[in-house]
Design an enzyme around this catalytic site. Structure first.
Site, PDB file in Angstrom:
ATOM      1  N   HIS A 117     145.539 103.725 -10.267  1.00  0.00           N
ATOM      2  CA  HIS A 117     145.759 103.481 -11.691  1.00  0.00           C
ATOM      3  C   HIS A 117     146.316 102.065 -11.861  1.00  0.00           C
ATOM      4  O   HIS A 117     147.460 101.793 -11.509  1.00  0.00           O
ATOM      5  CB  HIS A 117     146.742 104.503 -12.245  1.00  0.00           C
ATOM      6  CG  HIS A 117     147.059 104.279 -13.691  1.00  0.00           C
ATOM      7  ND1 HIS A 117     146.209 104.667 -14.691  1.00  0.00           N
ATOM      8  CD2 HIS A 117     148.105 103.681 -14.298  1.00  0.00           C
ATOM      9  CE1 HIS A 117     146.730 104.330 -15.859  1.00  0.00           C
ATOM     10  NE2 HIS A 117     147.876 103.722 -15.648  1.00  0.00           N
TER      11      HIS A 117
ATOM     12  N   ASP B 120     147.112  99.323 -14.599  1.00  0.00           N
ATOM     13  CA  ASP B 120     147.228  98.958 -16.003  1.00  0.00           C
ATOM     14  C   ASP B 120     146.640  97.571 -16.215  1.00  0.00           C
ATOM     15  O   ASP B 120     146.995  96.621 -15.510  1.00  0.00           O
ATOM     16  CB  ASP B 120     148.691  98.981 -16.438  1.00  0.00           C
ATOM     17  CG  ASP B 120     149.240 100.390 -16.560  1.00  0.00           C
ATOM     18  OD1 ASP B 120     148.523 101.254 -17.092  1.00  0.00           O
ATOM     19  OD2 ASP B 120     150.373 100.632 -16.114  1.00  0.00           O
TER      20      ASP B 120
ATOM     21  N   ASP C 129     146.641 108.213 -18.543  1.00  0.00           N
ATOM     22  CA  ASP C 129     147.954 107.670 -18.896  1.00  0.00           C
ATOM     23  C   ASP C 129     148.123 107.282 -20.350  1.00  0.00           C
ATOM     24  O   ASP C 129     149.106 106.652 -20.701  1.00  0.00           O
ATOM     25  CB  ASP C 129     148.238 106.440 -18.001  1.00  0.00           C
ATOM     26  CG  ASP C 129     149.668 105.950 -18.108  1.00  0.00           C
ATOM     27  OD1 ASP C 129     150.562 106.789 -18.302  1.00  0.00           O
ATOM     28  OD2 ASP C 129     149.896 104.740 -17.998  1.00  0.00           O
TER      29      ASP C 129
ATOM     30  N   HIS D 117     146.149 100.821 -23.098  1.00  0.00           N
ATOM     31  CA  HIS D 117     147.248 101.704 -23.496  1.00  0.00           C
ATOM     32  C   HIS D 117     148.653 101.188 -23.206  1.00  0.00           C
ATOM     33  O   HIS D 117     149.626 101.930 -23.423  1.00  0.00           O
ATOM     34  CB  HIS D 117     147.052 103.102 -22.874  1.00  0.00           C
ATOM     35  CG  HIS D 117     147.145 103.143 -21.379  1.00  0.00           C
ATOM     36  ND1 HIS D 117     146.044 103.303 -20.588  1.00  0.00           N
ATOM     37  CD2 HIS D 117     148.198 103.049 -20.539  1.00  0.00           C
ATOM     38  CE1 HIS D 117     146.421 103.316 -19.315  1.00  0.00           C
ATOM     39  NE2 HIS D 117     147.719 103.154 -19.266  1.00  0.00           N
TER      40      HIS D 117
END
Length: 1014
Positions: free
Chosen positions: A262, A264, A374, A579
């Site tokens: 993951h 970001d 997320d 996000h």
């Protein structure tokens, strides 16, 4: 038998941690290291390779915040190591146990070929297996000294979140750079002991298996020669084989492991650093795929693939090869893992259009599922949008973070506002960074809500956010846990395979209807207001540019539709919907750059629209209406003169001097246009709003009450607003001036000025226009508060059982009461352009042009049960972590009260406020590209087809929440029409009657039409 458990557990832990683990590398020799500090921003490999390096010693501090240091490492494999597994082991001075958000490096060969990254929990780079004695090793290592913004668990503010304020003091101390022998037998023993010990500790005290493992470990440790761990490791492993080979129970839960990292796209680092994080992690992943044939890695976010393609072509080639081999699985189908609440409906559609098209174009793969582990809650239009993009399943994780209520399902059908359902899964392991620890395995089984109905779940495994992704140690754990008594079984497989098996096993899974509301991170609807405003305005400017570019392409000979420019601008906006950008939860650097990008996007889109309008030919001033509704309203000419005009939907009209239904009068602090009468009190609040058409007072108490709350959440400052914020507040009732600033037959306006707090000021212009019941409140704030939130309240005299808030392609109803803990937890919610309250026969809407967060509450007055329902818009916050200057400075926006509004009125005025009429010189009045007839039939997008065929694509939806029938008429000869999916692929022919397309829509249905020109 005596209980020896404690002795055994402590013995195993010490021997593992202090003797076995420390013997994994049998011998080391140091590299000769030199360093070069890159000035400013990162540089290409070629520039670094040509730089002058200086000697560098271990134990030396290095790396200013956000700096890049290149290290040249040279060494030679000792001759006596021939035939052994030899690796480089590099410790940059990693801190704590956080696998990302700190120092990272990418190791290159001297020809520029990226080999593998070095991360806190992944410090090795393979040299040779077996090694040739005497071979030379020569690396160039690009090391990033990213600061640890998470230090002190977000308890302190930090200037490190922007290179402009971070300083230049070195952050890290280089510990080691060695050539080393990996003792494979000891390394495997280390993993054997870890897996067995963790399993043992998770089993119950009365479980025979726990004691069997304990005694097996105890006996095996007797075989460990503390003076020769390497030489005795084989015997210890042999002793553990029986206990490691016992098969799992026939009814054991099955965990489908999917490699994952993951990352970001921006968060506690800027976008430029994410570009490097992806290259590092993807280098690791492709290296791991070479080593483990059974490894499968799922990766979303087409934007990150594009960054690697453009900046690291050799890593990109390795990704393509891994995809061909079936070990790399593109998933998600979105441009980025966007926020789940704030992007507009068309923007969510374009996330899928651009994301899925990228994967099809570059890999020949159409992704089947939505991968959003997320995001901070998920709007109730997602099931339909996802299905229209060709998706079959939906995955997320974040709902496990709920503050109040435990979500009741892990595998279920999620039903959206239109009735579309999509098969959905929440991994019960409650993490998207799993490592198959004993605790995680036990938690997944214990937590799983579907026991008795289903028996499998998914676990994304690997270190994210710069931690380097999955590791060989995690893969080895998965192999040991494939079929082990006392544990769930692990199988590494593609997420499509998991979802297919889960759906087959559990076809009658329960149904969850409506939004997936996250009972946490509610302040993300408000934090970093300028970022949110940039997104809202960009979405509407894109709509405007596409509509008028399409109009020009149809009616202006020689005009070329700007496909490439619009594609690029859409992708910029989609990226910033990530996000942790759009929600306002990133560092200062990210939001500073986002504001600059939105300003650039706005300039380009204004230029594109102006070019399209100019292509229609020079002429007299006209008003151009981008909204899908006819408008009769006041617009200002170039010199500021107000004019009343009638403009058709998606069309234009001359600025004729049309008389309004009734002029506006201003009498002291009273504004009256025959539709509404507004009284402004001495303190600047609205003391009365009278709906003259209905003959009723709208307000139960003073409206536009500005209330300043103390706002210090328990933990995540930029993310959270906790319920206790309501308990301490100040009402801003000391207006320094209340002045009439416009007194025209078409516009009446009163300006209210206030100062408060730490030097903050608010100037609000309250205006009423001829022909409209809408009361606009233009707001200019100079904000200098800290740990505060400012809200604007409208207490209306309506007994509303629920509020309705616009979301993507529709609206959602939420109860105004708090009967249950689920309703009580929704004390702050999100909406788009409007919130609507109604009782039978009468309604009121609150419209906005850039805010998202709001709350709705109700109380019964002491006059016989009369109800006051209050809408409060969240205007601006002042969190200090991770950006200590968040939201400081100027903010300009408008919100409005719309008395006597139906939902249809709210929809139309929401478009009107967000899509102001554009005034420009143009010749004639080309027919609108399309005109929709039928209540509730609302056009959302008009554009030319992405394939440059010249076809016109129109996306419309039913906006009231009821069934709708109507027609779509075109301003060009229509040769044919097809209903398509979001990617403009035909599904079926549309019905054409008398030259118009006939449409029949279920509540909130989205319909995409491809229109062929005659």
């Amino acid at each position: 038998m005596h209980d020896e458990s404690r002795r055994i557990e402590e013995r195993v832990q010490r021997l593992h941690d202090q003797r076995i683990k420390t013997a994994v590398y049998a011998a080391t020799v140091p590299f000769e290291v030199e360093a070069w500090q890159a000035p400013g921003e990162p540089v290409p490999f070629e520039e670094a390779a040509a730089a002058s390096y200086e000697p560098f010693s271990m134990g030396t501090p290095w790396g200013p915040p956000w700096g890049t240091t290149w290290f040249r490492m040279r060494g030679q494999v000792p001759a006596e190591w021939a035939g052994r597994r030899v690796e480089a082991v590099i410790d940059l001075g990693f801190t704590g146990d956080w696998p990302g958000n700190q120092a990272e490096a990418l190791v290159h060969l001297t020809d520029g070929t990226p080999l593998k990254a070095v991360n806190p929990l992944n410090q090795y780079v393979a040299i040779a297996n077996p090694a040739r004695g005497g071979e030379s090793v020569d690396y160039l290592v690009e090391a990033a000294s990213n600061p640890d913004i998470l230090a002190d668990n977000f308890s302190k503010t930090t200037p490190l979140g922007d290179k402009l304020t971070a300083g230049d003091k070195p952050l890290y101390t280089f510990r080691a750079a060695d050539i080393a022998i990996l003792d494979e037998e000891v390394w495997h023993l280390d993993l054997d002991v870890q897996v067995l010990r963790e399993l043992m500790l998770e089993l119950g005290e009365h479980d025979p298996r726990r004691h069997e493992i304990a005694h097996a470990l105890d006996g095996a440790m007797d075989l460990l020669d503390l003076d020769d761990v390497s030489g005795s490791a084989g015997a210890v492993r042999e002793a553990l084989k029986p206990v490691l080979s016992r098969p799992a129970h026939a009814s054991a839960h099955t965990i489908s492991g999917v490699g994952h990292a993951h990352i970001d796209s921006a968060w506690l680092w800027p976008i430029r650093e994410t570009k490097r994080k992806t290259s590092r992690t993807f280098s690791n992943v492709t290296s791991l795929a070479d080593e483990y044939d059974d490894f499968i890695f799922a990766c979303s976010q087409a934007q990150q693939y594009e960054w690697v393609r453009d900046n690291y072509p050799k890593v990109w080639s390795r990704i393509q090869e891994s995809v061909k081999n079936g070990q790399w699985a593109p998933v998600g189908g979105m441009w980025v893992e966007s926020d789940g609440n704030l992007p507009g409906g068309e923007a969510v559609a374009r996330q899928f259009v651009h994301g899925k098209r990228f994967f099809m174009d570059h890999f020949g793969i159409e992704t089947k599922g939505v991968w959003l582990p997320d995001s901070f809650g998920y709007n109730a239009a997602y099931p339909q949008i996802a299905k229209l993009a060709g998706n079959e399943w939906f995955l997320t994780q974040k709902i496990s973070w709920n503050q109040t209520n435990k979500f009741p399902h892990h595998t279920f059908w999620w039903e959206g506002i239109d009735g579309t359902r999509i098969f959905t899964h929440f991994p019960p392991v409650d993490t998207y960074n799993a490592r198959f620890s004993g605790e995680e395995m036990s938690r997944a089984v214990r937590n799983y809500s579907e026991k008795g109905g289903a028996s499998r779940s998914l676990a994304p495994f690997g270190w994210g956010d710069g931690g380097g992704g999955p590791t060989r140690e995690i893969m080895e754990r998965a192999r040991r846990l494939a079929d082990l008594e006392g544990s769930a079984k692990v199988v590494v497989e593609h997420p499509d395979e998991f979802f297919a098996k889960a759906r087959e096993e559990y076809p009658d899974a329960p149904v969850w209807v409506g939004e997936l509301y996250l009972e946490l991170h509610r302040a993300t609807y408000t934090s970093q207001a300028r970022t949110k405003q940039g997104n809202r305005r960009s979405e509407h400017l894109l709509r405007e540019a596409e509509l008028w570019a399409t109009t020009a392409a149809l009616h202006a000979p020689g005009y070329a539709y700007p496909h490439e420019k619009l594609d690029r601008l859409w992708k910029t906006v989609l990226l910033h919907q990530f996000h942790d950008i759009l929600p306002g939860s990133s560092i200062a650097w990210v939001h500073r750059e986002a504001e600059a990008e939105y300003a650039r996007v706005a300039r380009e889109l204004h230029e594109l629209t102006a070019e399209a309008v100019a292509a229609l030919g020079a002429g007299a001033p006209r008003a151009f209406n981008t909204s899908p509704y006819d408008r009769a309203e006041v617009v200002r000419t170039a010199d500021g003169t107000p004019v009343f005009v009638h403009v058709p939907a998606s069309g234009s009209a001359p600025l004729a001097d049309t008389a309004p239904p009734r002029p506006v009068t201003v009498d002291g602090r009273v504004l009256d246009n025959g539709l509404v009468r507004v009284e402004v009190a001495e303190d600047g609040t609205l003391s009365s709003v009278r709906d003259l058409r209905a003959g009723r007072e709208v307000l139960a108490e003073p409206g536009n009450l500005l209330r300043l709350h103390t706002d210090l959440p328990n933990y995540w400052d930029a993310w959270d607003i906790d319920k206790h914020y309501k308990n301490r507040y100040t009402d801003l009732l000391d207006a320094s001036s209340v002045t009439v600033v416009e007194q025209d037959p078409l516009i009446g306006a009163i300006r209210v000025e206030r100062s408060f707090g730490k030097g903050s000021t608010i100037t609000q212009t309250i205006s009423v226009r001829a022909g409209s019941p809408r009361i606009d409140i233009e707001t200019d704030i100079d904000w200098h508060e800290t740990e505060k939130i400012l809200k604007a309240a409208f207490p209306v005299d309506i007994r509303a059982p629920h509020s309705s808030a616009e979301i993507q392609f529709g609206h959602i109803q939420r109860p105004t009461h708090t009967n249950t803990s689920w309703e009580s937890a929704r004390f702050e919610v999100s909406g788009h352009r409007w919130v609507h309250l109604a009782e039978p026969g009468y309604g009121v809407a609150v419209i906005n042009d850039s805010t998202y967060g709001h709350d709705v509450s109700r109380t019964v007055r002491e006059d016989g049960g009369t109800t006051t329902t209050t809408v409060r818009l969240s205007l601006v916050r002042a969190p200090r972590i991770p950006d200590p200057e968040a939201d400081q400075g100027r903010h300009r926006f408008t919100y409005a009260l719309l008395p006597g509004a139906t939902v249809e009125d709210a929809v139309a005025e929401g478009y009107s406020l967000n899509l102001p009429l554009r005034v420009a010189d143009a010749a004639g009045a080309p027919a609108p590209v399309v005109s929709a007839e039928g209540e509730g039939v609302t056009v959302e997008a008009v554009k030319l087809a992405d394939d440059a065929s010249g076809d016109v694509v129109v996306r419309l939806y039913e906006s009231r929440g009821g069934r709708a029938t109507g027609t779509l008429r075109t301003g060009f000869p229509l040769a044919g029409a097809q209903i398509t999916d979001l990617l403009e692929r035909p599904l079926q022919d549309a019905e054409i009657t008398d030259g118009a397309v006939t449409v029949a829509l279920r509540p909130f249905q989205i319909l995409t039409l491809r229109l062929r020109r005659g």
